[in-house]
Design an enzyme around this catalytic site. Structure first.
Site, PDB file in Angstrom:
ATOM      1  N   VAL A  93       0.832  -1.072   0.152  1.00 13.07           N
ATOM      2  CA  VAL A  93       0.083  -0.014  -0.108  1.00 13.07           C
ATOM      3  C   VAL A  93       0.890   1.207   0.105  1.00 13.07           C
ATOM      4  CG1 VAL A  93      -1.706   1.192   1.171  1.00 13.07           C
ATOM      5  CG2 VAL A  93      -1.676  -0.976   1.380  1.00 13.07           C
ATOM      6  N   CYS A  94       0.441   2.232  -0.666  1.00 10.26           N
ATOM      7  CA  CYS A  94       1.033   3.551  -0.751  1.00 10.26           C
ATOM      8  C   CYS A  94      -0.157   4.683  -0.681  1.00 10.26           C
ATOM      9  CB  CYS A  94       2.073   3.856  -1.561  1.00 10.26           C
ATOM     10  SG  CYS A  94       1.436   3.727  -3.402  1.00 10.26           S
ATOM     11  N   ALA A  95       0.182   5.751  -0.807  1.00 11.38           N
ATOM     12  CA  ALA A  95      -0.736   6.706  -0.965  1.00 11.38           C
ATOM     13  C   ALA A  95      -2.040   6.591  -2.124  1.00 11.38           C
ATOM     14  CB  ALA A  95      -0.313   8.192  -1.197  1.00 11.38           C
ATOM     15  N   LEU A 122      -3.964   4.221  -0.178  1.00 12.43           N
ATOM     16  CA  LEU A 122      -4.618   4.506   1.051  1.00 12.43           C
ATOM     17  C   LEU A 122      -6.121   5.451   0.616  1.00 12.43           C
ATOM     18  CD1 LEU A 122      -3.940   3.775   3.639  1.00 12.43           C
ATOM     19  CD2 LEU A 122      -2.904   6.182   4.295  1.00 12.43           C
TER      20      LEU A 122
END
Length: 135
Positions: A93-95, A122
């Site tokens: 997961v990242c932004a 996210l």
């Protein structure tokens, strides 16, 4: 044959729109990524491990509950230490999902065959009203 000659423009429009609809399938769009709801199912059913590849400051501001933080630039060195069981599904997961897609390639190179990025990162997790925690 007369129908084709008389309606060549309609046929061309139909073929081009069909091609545009099929293009993501041909190109393999979102290969190795899954929705936030799909991620929750993997976490609950198969004990998937969530790894957040954002920087520590971003991670501290809010992250998926139970996620481990391994920044993208340190993934090759720290992932084998952080997630020892390579047979478990690995959710990255990242932004927004861009860094996580790059992290999937690195994780697969390290032997994590079930590595997947959460599509939309996210942001999609928040949009689905799924739980977050702050460090």
């Amino acid at each position: 044959m007369k129908f084709i000659v008389d309606n060549w423009m309609l046929i061309l429009i139909a073929l081009s729109s069909g091609g545009m609809l099929a293009w993501p399938l041909v190109r393999g769009a979102n290969a190795g990524s899954l929705t936030a709801q799909g991620a929750v199912q993997l976490i609950n059913r198969e004990r998937a491990v969530v790894v957040d590849v954002r920087e520590p400051e971003e991670f501290a501001a809010g992250h998926v509950t139970g996620a481990k933080n391994v920044p993208l630039n340190q993934l090759e060195q720290k992932l084998p230490v952080t997630v020892k069981n390579k047979s478990l599904p690995l959710l990255l997961v990242c932004a927004t999902g861009a860094r996580a897609q790059r992290a999937v390639a690195t994780a697969k190179k390290l032997g994590y065959e079930q590595a997947q990025a959460v599509a939309g990162g996210l942001k999609s997790w928040k949009d689905a009203n799924l739980p977050l925690e702050k460090a």
